[in-house]
Design a protein around this motif. Structure first.
Motif, mmCIF file in Angstrom:
data_model
loop_
_atom_site.group_PDB
_atom_site.id
_atom_site.type_symbol
_atom_site.label_atom_id
_atom_site.label_comp_id
_atom_site.label_asym_id
_atom_site.label_seq_id
_atom_site.Cartn_x
_atom_site.Cartn_y
_atom_site.Cartn_z
ATOM 1 N N LEU A 44 0.831 -1.199 0.000
ATOM 2 C CA LEU A 44 0.000 0.000 0.000
ATOM 3 C C LEU A 44 0.871 1.257 0.000
ATOM 4 C CD1 LEU A 44 -2.844 1.212 0.140
ATOM 5 C CD2 LEU A 44 -2.694 1.050 2.637
ATOM 6 N N GLU A 45 1.929 1.248 0.785
ATOM 7 C CA GLU A 45 2.852 2.389 0.785
ATOM 8 C C GLU A 45 3.463 2.592 -0.605
ATOM 9 O OE1 GLU A 45 4.565 2.344 5.368
ATOM 10 O OE2 GLU A 45 5.343 0.906 3.906
ATOM 11 N N GLU A 46 3.811 1.499 -1.240
ATOM 12 C CA GLU A 46 4.374 1.581 -2.588
ATOM 13 C C GLU A 46 3.359 2.193 -3.551
ATOM 14 O OE1 GLU A 46 5.633 -1.724 -5.843
ATOM 15 O OE2 GLU A 46 6.529 -1.955 -3.857
ATOM 16 N N HIS A 47 2.104 1.782 -3.429
ATOM 17 C CA HIS A 47 1.055 2.308 -4.301
ATOM 18 C C HIS A 47 0.853 3.804 -4.070
ATOM 19 C CE1 HIS A 47 -2.461 1.383 -6.923
ATOM 20 N NE2 HIS A 47 -2.880 2.527 -6.414
ATOM 21 N N LEU A 48 1.006 4.242 -2.822
ATOM 22 C CA LEU A 48 0.819 5.645 -2.478
ATOM 23 C C LEU A 48 2.058 6.483 -2.779
ATOM 24 C CD1 LEU A 48 -1.016 5.182 0.934
ATOM 25 C CD2 LEU A 48 -1.963 6.367 -1.055
ATOM 26 N N GLY A 49 3.144 5.831 -3.147
ATOM 27 C CA GLY A 49 4.381 6.556 -3.399
ATOM 28 C C GLY A 49 5.065 7.018 -2.139
ATOM 29 N N LEU A 50 4.833 6.306 -1.028
ATOM 30 C CA LEU A 50 5.435 6.655 0.252
ATOM 31 C C LEU A 50 6.601 5.724 0.562
ATOM 32 C CD1 LEU A 50 2.129 7.126 2.283
ATOM 33 C CD2 LEU A 50 3.630 8.939 1.419
ATOM 34 N N GLU A 51 7.513 6.191 1.390
ATOM 35 C CA GLU A 51 8.650 5.374 1.792
ATOM 36 C C GLU A 51 8.173 4.147 2.562
ATOM 37 O OE1 GLU A 51 11.540 7.525 3.969
ATOM 38 O OE2 GLU A 51 11.816 9.074 2.448
ATOM 39 N N SER A 52 8.903 3.052 2.424
ATOM 40 C CA SER A 52 8.566 1.826 3.138
ATOM 41 C C SER A 52 8.607 2.062 4.639
ATOM 42 C CB SER A 52 9.553 0.716 2.756
ATOM 43 O OG SER A 52 9.246 -0.478 3.444
ATOM 44 N N ASP A 53 7.617 1.545 5.340
ATOM 45 C CA ASP A 53 7.510 1.661 6.794
ATOM 46 C C ASP A 53 7.383 3.118 7.239
ATOM 47 O OD1 ASP A 53 7.389 0.704 9.442
ATOM 48 O OD2 ASP A 53 9.543 1.028 9.729
ATOM 49 N N SER A 54 6.757 3.956 6.436
ATOM 50 C CA SER A 54 6.570 5.354 6.834
ATOM 51 C C SER A 54 5.183 5.619 7.412
ATOM 52 C CB SER A 54 6.809 6.286 5.649
ATOM 53 O OG SER A 54 5.866 6.051 4.614
ATOM 54 N N VAL A 55 4.179 4.812 7.031
ATOM 55 C CA VAL A 55 2.823 5.024 7.527
ATOM 56 C C VAL A 55 2.742 4.551 8.974
ATOM 57 C CG1 VAL A 55 0.382 4.459 7.240
ATOM 58 C CG2 VAL A 55 1.821 4.822 5.227
ATOM 59 N N ARG A 56 2.178 5.380 9.822
ATOM 60 C CA ARG A 56 2.109 5.091 11.252
ATOM 61 C C ARG A 56 0.760 4.460 11.600
ATOM 62 N NH1 ARG A 56 5.911 8.658 13.595
ATOM 63 N NH2 ARG A 56 5.561 7.463 15.509
ATOM 64 N N TYR A 57 0.804 3.321 12.273
ATOM 65 C CA TYR A 57 -0.401 2.616 12.715
ATOM 66 C C TYR A 57 -0.460 2.606 14.235
ATOM 67 C CZ TYR A 57 -1.032 0.779 7.970
ATOM 68 O OH TYR A 57 -1.233 0.655 6.618
ATOM 69 N N LEU A 58 -1.673 2.441 14.761
ATOM 70 C CA LEU A 58 -1.908 2.391 16.200
ATOM 71 C C LEU A 58 -2.389 1.015 16.641
ATOM 72 C CD1 LEU A 58 -3.923 5.719 16.616
ATOM 73 C CD2 LEU A 58 -1.633 5.294 17.554
ATOM 74 N N HIS A 59 -2.158 0.707 17.910
ATOM 75 C CA HIS A 59 -2.844 -0.406 18.562
ATOM 76 C C HIS A 59 -4.122 0.186 19.144
ATOM 77 C CE1 HIS A 59 -3.903 -3.837 20.868
ATOM 78 N NE2 HIS A 59 -3.543 -3.327 22.042
ATOM 79 N N GLN A 60 -5.241 -0.016 18.459
ATOM 80 C CA GLN A 60 -6.504 0.634 18.798
ATOM 81 C C GLN A 60 -7.262 -0.164 19.857
ATOM 82 O OE1 GLN A 60 -6.722 2.134 14.146
ATOM 83 N NE2 GLN A 60 -8.499 1.105 14.996
ATOM 84 N N VAL A 61 -7.733 0.549 20.876
ATOM 85 C CA VAL A 61 -8.366 -0.127 22.019
ATOM 86 C C VAL A 61 -9.707 0.509 22.389
ATOM 87 C CG1 VAL A 61 -6.204 -0.998 22.988
ATOM 88 C CG2 VAL A 61 -6.974 1.303 23.605
ATOM 89 N N HIS A 62 -10.337 1.231 21.468
ATOM 90 C CA HIS A 62 -11.631 1.886 21.706
ATOM 91 C C HIS A 62 -11.536 2.909 22.837
ATOM 92 C CE1 HIS A 62 -14.139 -0.434 18.918
ATOM 93 N NE2 HIS A 62 -13.380 -1.456 19.224
ATOM 94 N N SER A 63 -10.448 3.662 22.847
ATOM 95 C CA SER A 63 -10.244 4.693 23.857
ATOM 96 C C SER A 63 -10.505 6.065 23.252
ATOM 97 C CB SER A 63 -8.801 4.627 24.370
ATOM 98 O OG SER A 63 -7.897 5.083 23.357
ATOM 99 N N SER A 64 -10.295 7.112 24.060
ATOM 100 C CA SER A 64 -10.373 8.485 23.561
ATOM 101 C C SER A 64 -8.993 9.133 23.583
ATOM 102 C CB SER A 64 -11.354 9.302 24.412
ATOM 103 O OG SER A 64 -10.956 9.313 25.773
#
Length: 247
Positions: A44-64
């Motif tokens: 997906l990063e490659e498709h977006l033209g972004l550097e590898s491992d540049s997109v930041r993801y979260l461990h989502q826990v239904h918090s605020s």
């Protein structure tokens, strides 16, 4: 590969927003095959033209909880991700992602005379009711007070389970909707339900943001992952993502 997006837009000031479809594959390392999810993220990063491992993801826990991506450690692929359900990038330099599979992912961009502040929020029911969107807007405005002016923030509301499908008990609806009338809904078969997208849109518009509702029901549209649908049908689980970055 075919386009991995369910919806995308190159907006003003070099901001790109996108919501993936099942064609991007599962992007959640906590469901299905984690190694495949990491590979899907890389493609997906490659498709977006972004550097590898540049997109930041979260461990989502239904918090605020909202994090600042510019000061939050970026783990190596496969390592535990920071725990929260929203974050901001004060300069837009960090591409941000939030995942969903019935809970709408929301992407935000605030434009000032000097820079662009970006943000992404996961609006599951507990986090939405707990103030995750209000906290996200507050964090954006803390970095750029100009964003307190109406119309300076745009919010894109991604696909999620719609109010005609998100069934919950009547007693719970009555309790929640007492102070949040926009969230009340009915299913197509006549039972009580919540409309998370409508409530998110109401919160954002009341706060002065311009709202772009991209539509899309994860439970009705087979091109989107749905937690509830996969549980009902025994289908393979998966997560879509909303991603905001600078072009």
């Amino acid at each position: 590969m075919d386009t991995p997006f369910w919806w995308h837009e190159d907006a003003a000031d070099g901001v790109r927003v996108a919501f993936t479809s099942v064609r991007a594959g599962n992007l959640g390392t906590h469901v299905g095959d984690p190694a495949q999810a990491l590979e899907n993220r890389r493609r997906l990063e490659e498709h977006l033209g972004l550097e590898s491992d540049s997109v930041r993801y979260l461990h989502q826990v239904h918090s605020s909880r909202v994090l600042d991506a510019s000061v939050t450690e970026h783990p190596d692929p496969g390592e535990p991700e920071p725990e929260a359900d929203a974050w901001i990038s004060p300069s837009g330099a960090q591409p941000l992602a939030v995942m969903g599979a019935d809970c709408p992912p929301i992407l935000l961009a605030g434009r000032t005379g000097r820079s662009v502040v970006t943000a992404a929020a996961h609006t599951g029911r507990p986090g939405l009711l707990g103030g995750v969107l209000e906290n996200t807007l507050r964090a954006m405005r803390a970095h750029s007070p100009e964003l307190r002016e109406p119309g300076t923030i745009t919010a894109w509301v991604g696909p999620g389970a719609c109010g005609r499908c998100y069934e919950i008990p009547e007693e719970m609806v009555e309790q929640i909707a007492a102070d949040r009338p926009a969230i009340r809904s009915r299913t197509r078969w006549g039972t009580s339900a919540l409309d998370l997208r409508a409530e998110a849109g109401h919160i954002l518009s009341q706060a002065g943001a311009e709202v772009v509702d991209t539509g899309g029901c994860t439970m009705e549209d087979a091109s989107l992952f749905s937690h509830r649908r996969s549980a009902q049908q025994g289908a393979a689980p998966g997560r879509i993502a909303g991603i905001i970055s600078l072009t």
